[in-house]
Design a protein around this motif. Structure first.
Motif: not given
Length: 59
Positions: A14, A41, A48, A50, A59
Motif C-alpha cells: 500500500r 480497492d 494505491l 499493488w 514502482h
C-alpha cells in the motif's frame, strides 16, 4: 518462510498520499494477493495498492 514453513512470495503493498509504502500481507499465490488488492480497492479509499513478488523491483 513463515513459522509454518510455507513459502509466501507474493506481497500486497500500500502506498499512502505521502508516498510511504507499507506491506499489507504476504500470500502464497499471485491470485490470492490480487484478490486482497481488489477488495481493498473496492472500499473506495484513495490509497494505491499493488501486488509484488518478493525480490521483484517495481514502482
Amino acid at each position: 518462510m513463515n513459522d509454518s514453513g510455507a513459502v509466501l512470495p507474493w506481497l500486497v503493498i500500500r502506498q499512502d498520499d505521502n508516498g510511504n509504502r507499507y506491506r499489507v500481507g504476504r500470500y502464497a499465490t499471485e491470485d490470492e494477493a490480487q484478490q486482497i488488492v481488489d477488495t481493498l480497492d473496492g472500499r473506495g479509499h484513495k490509497q494505491l495498492y499493488w501486488v509484488e513478488r518478493i525480490g521483484q523491483t517495481t514502482h
